[in-house]
Design an enzyme around this catalytic site. Sequence first.
Site, PDB file in Angstrom:
ATOM      1  N   TYR A  14      37.122  32.340  46.571  1.00 55.96           N
ATOM      2  CA  TYR A  14      38.014  32.416  45.405  1.00 55.96           C
ATOM      3  C   TYR A  14      38.658  31.050  45.133  1.00 55.96           C
ATOM      4  CZ  TYR A  14      41.897  33.973  42.437  1.00 55.96           C
ATOM      5  OH  TYR A  14      42.791  34.113  41.403  1.00 55.96           O
ATOM      6  N   ARG A  36      43.028  43.385  30.161  1.00 58.65           N
ATOM      7  CA  ARG A  36      44.280  43.730  30.862  1.00 58.65           C
ATOM      8  C   ARG A  36      44.926  42.483  31.459  1.00 58.65           C
ATOM      9  NH1 ARG A  36      40.009  45.426  33.254  1.00 58.65           N
ATOM     10  NH2 ARG A  36      40.336  47.585  32.682  1.00 58.65           N
ATOM     11  N   GLY A  37      46.073  42.700  32.089  1.00 65.30           N
ATOM     12  CA  GLY A  37      46.728  41.638  32.859  1.00 65.30           C
ATOM     13  C   GLY A  37      47.004  40.388  32.038  1.00 65.30           C
ATOM     14  N   ALA A  45      38.480  35.403  32.683  1.00 65.01           N
ATOM     15  CA  ALA A  45      37.869  36.455  33.505  1.00 65.01           C
ATOM     16  C   ALA A  45      37.758  35.994  34.949  1.00 65.01           C
ATOM     17  CB  ALA A  45      36.480  36.801  32.959  1.00 65.01           C
ATOM     18  N   GLY A  46      38.097  36.877  35.873  1.00 67.30           N
ATOM     19  CA  GLY A  46      38.006  36.481  37.280  1.00 67.30           C
ATOM     20  C   GLY A  46      38.093  37.683  38.187  1.00 67.30           C
ATOM     21  N   THR A  91      50.249  41.680  38.387  1.00 63.88           N
ATOM     22  CA  THR A  91      49.157  42.338  37.656  1.00 63.88           C
ATOM     23  C   THR A  91      48.401  43.263  38.613  1.00 63.88           C
ATOM     24  OG1 THR A  91      47.435  40.745  38.213  1.00 63.88           O
ATOM     25  CG2 THR A  91      48.762  40.241  36.266  1.00 63.88           C
ATOM     26  N   ASP A 129      35.406  41.279  27.145  1.00 63.25           N
ATOM     27  CA  ASP A 129      35.479  41.801  28.514  1.00 63.25           C
ATOM     28  C   ASP A 129      34.177  42.544  28.811  1.00 63.25           C
ATOM     29  OD1 ASP A 129      36.497  42.918  31.082  1.00 63.25           O
ATOM     30  OD2 ASP A 129      38.436  42.244  30.306  1.00 63.25           O
TER      31      ASP A 129
HETATM   32  P1  NAI Z   1      42.802  41.393  36.206  1.00 60.51           P
HETATM   33  O1  NAI Z   1      41.907  41.911  37.271  1.00 60.51           O
HETATM   34  O2  NAI Z   1      43.949  42.237  35.786  1.00 60.51           O
HETATM   35  O3  NAI Z   1      41.951  40.974  34.915  1.00 60.51           O
HETATM   36  C1  NAI Z   1      40.737  40.246  35.027  1.00 60.51           C
HETATM   37  C2  NAI Z   1      39.846  40.622  33.854  1.00 60.51           C
HETATM   38  O4  NAI Z   1      38.589  39.941  34.002  1.00 60.51           O
HETATM   39  C3  NAI Z   1      39.539  42.116  33.811  1.00 60.51           C
HETATM   40  O5  NAI Z   1      39.829  42.642  32.544  1.00 60.51           O
HETATM   41  C4  NAI Z   1      38.057  42.180  34.143  1.00 60.51           C
HETATM   42  O6  NAI Z   1      37.389  43.263  33.506  1.00 60.51           O
HETATM   43  C5  NAI Z   1      37.569  40.830  33.636  1.00 60.51           C
HETATM   44  N1  NAI Z   1      36.279  40.528  34.273  1.00 60.51           N
HETATM   45  C6  NAI Z   1      36.008  40.549  35.596  1.00 60.51           C
HETATM   46  N2  NAI Z   1      34.697  40.318  35.790  1.00 60.51           N
HETATM   47  C7  NAI Z   1      34.125  40.137  34.563  1.00 60.51           C
HETATM   48  C8  NAI Z   1      32.803  39.892  34.108  1.00 60.51           C
HETATM   49  N3  NAI Z   1      31.785  39.804  34.959  1.00 60.51           N
HETATM   50  N4  NAI Z   1      32.602  39.758  32.781  1.00 60.51           N
HETATM   51  C9  NAI Z   1      33.607  39.863  31.893  1.00 60.51           C
HETATM   52  N5  NAI Z   1      34.884  40.120  32.284  1.00 60.51           N
HETATM   53  C10 NAI Z   1      35.143  40.253  33.589  1.00 60.51           C
HETATM   54  O7  NAI Z   1      43.327  39.968  36.722  1.00 60.51           O
HETATM   55  P2  NAI Z   1      44.588  39.075  36.292  1.00 60.51           P
HETATM   56  O8  NAI Z   1      45.590  39.147  37.368  1.00 60.51           O
HETATM   57  O9  NAI Z   1      44.995  39.363  34.915  1.00 60.51           O
HETATM   58  O10 NAI Z   1      43.921  37.620  36.403  1.00 60.51           O
HETATM   59  C11 NAI Z   1      43.357  36.935  35.307  1.00 60.51           C
HETATM   60  C12 NAI Z   1      42.896  35.571  35.789  1.00 60.51           C
HETATM   61  O11 NAI Z   1      43.995  34.864  36.350  1.00 60.51           O
HETATM   62  C13 NAI Z   1      41.816  35.630  36.867  1.00 60.51           C
HETATM   63  O12 NAI Z   1      40.868  34.616  36.633  1.00 60.51           O
HETATM   64  C14 NAI Z   1      42.588  35.346  38.141  1.00 60.51           C
HETATM   65  O13 NAI Z   1      41.777  34.740  39.118  1.00 60.51           O
HETATM   66  C15 NAI Z   1      43.663  34.395  37.642  1.00 60.51           C
HETATM   67  N6  NAI Z   1      44.857  34.365  38.499  1.00 60.51           N
HETATM   68  C16 NAI Z   1      45.665  35.469  38.634  1.00 60.51           C
HETATM   69  C17 NAI Z   1      46.781  35.425  39.454  1.00 60.51           C
HETATM   70  C18 NAI Z   1      47.710  36.573  39.642  1.00 60.51           C
HETATM   71  O14 NAI Z   1      48.681  36.428  40.398  1.00 60.51           O
HETATM   72  N7  NAI Z   1      47.535  37.710  38.978  1.00 60.51           N
HETATM   73  C19 NAI Z   1      47.120  34.201  40.205  1.00 60.51           C
HETATM   74  C20 NAI Z   1      46.218  33.103  39.976  1.00 60.51           C
HETATM   75  C21 NAI Z   1      45.132  33.202  39.153  1.00 60.51           C
END
Ligand code: NAI
Length: 472
Positions: free
Chosen positions: A378, A245-246, A316-317, A413, A266
Amino acid sequence: MSDFLLQLSKNKAARRVVRSLPLPIPLPEALRRDSGPLGDRPLADRAVAIGFADGAELAALLASTLGAAGADPYLAGEAHVPAFRDAGEAYGRPARPIDALGSRAFDALVLDATGVRDVPGLRALFTFFNGHGQRLARSGHAVVLVRMRRDASADEQAARAAVTAFMKSLAKEIGRKGCTANIVEVEDGADARLGGVLRFLLSGRAAFVTGQPIRVSSLASFAEERVVHGPRLERRVALVTGAARGIGEATVRRLAQEGAHVVCRDRPSDSSATTQLARSIGGTPLHVDQTEADAPAMVADALRSFGGVDVVVLNAGITKDRTLAKMSVEDWDRVLEVNLASAIRLVRALEPLLRTGGRIIGMASIAGIAGNVGQTAYAASKAGFSGLARGLAPALAARGITVNAIAPGFIETRLTAAIPVAVREVARRLSALGQGGIPDDVASLVAFLASGDAQGITGQTVRVCGGSFVGA
Ligand code: NAI
């Protein structure tokens, strides 16, 4: 929740009414974004005004790059007309004087400031942008080119630092029109790698990248230097972690559009979303939790069956926001483990499988640059990707592999939807563009860094943050 002010600004009548009100914040401009695969003429029919500081070194390269990309060049001054005349003949894009556009607006402004070596030389920035800045169209792009000379004097370094601050300030002034302003720092010997960077920064693929210096170097050697157009990642294998996602999902779709076979990885608990996504783009799902002890070996095995990997996106995060005093050691460990330690173990396992000209791209954050209340863990984990990029880039350069981090700002997201509403509203607005980005903004930057156009970018952290006031 979607951005109410941005929705409002898309309605012409409402925009007129709201703009006439004495609001404390300007109405954000709906950004013009380019989508779809990167074509061979990403700047087709865009009007680009080009200026030159004395001693400009890149006129011929600008002429051929902009001509090949399909742009219509308009020149400030006479000095570099011959270089553009030759390119104009080759690409059917004759250069015209800057006044020839009449009352129409420019889509982009480019100043070649590679000749600026001291403070008086900075006058060229004032003259060009003071004279033509008002003529930049909504969602337009301004770029300044500077030279990173190995033997730069202190005077020259002072001038260069001044250029960066000038452009960051300009980014904040023109951001309310949805415009961007960036700096490209060209190292000695890296001129041939500038073109691809300009094609990105002057296009709507970089709509959310602003106030950002980008360094172009010759560090990562790659004999098969790619100036190819059309699908950029054909026959390439890409791995995206956190794909369900995201930002991860948008990245998967964008890399697939460019022709890559994408392995979507994932957690097993997200297997149906991951499988559906992989199926929709003809990719391969991989259900492995990042933190499993044998995860690196399992991912490596999967990629070995494709004969290796070209692009690794460590996306992933998780967040577990708490002030340090209230944070449990379990949360601390979990954030560092999921976000960074497990990603580094994966990189180590995949290093031997990375093919020549490969890419490693880690998802950092502006929180990792500026720090943030409640985000000690974080921010630390995200900053780790910037260090990883700096540390690994020189070691992998001989294989033509680049290693970079991306620092997104506020992106709409699930992760940011979980932020309390007041904090979320402030985070969106405190930026040059006055709005959050969308996952595709990050995906576009990933696709660019994954392409041959970005061979000159390595060891860096590139922000895609709309000119966030945090960490800029
Ligand atoms: P999200 O929560 O929508 O997606 C993160 C994905 O990582 C999820 O699909 C989740 O299942 C996967 N994940 C989490 N733990 C896991 C694990 N142990 N093993 C495998 N997969 C795992 O987050 P989003 O917003 O799409 O963020 C993606 C990346 O961008 C993250 O690393 C986040 O820290 C970074 N980020 C996002 C920002 C934002 O404004 N949305 C800003 C700055 C950085």
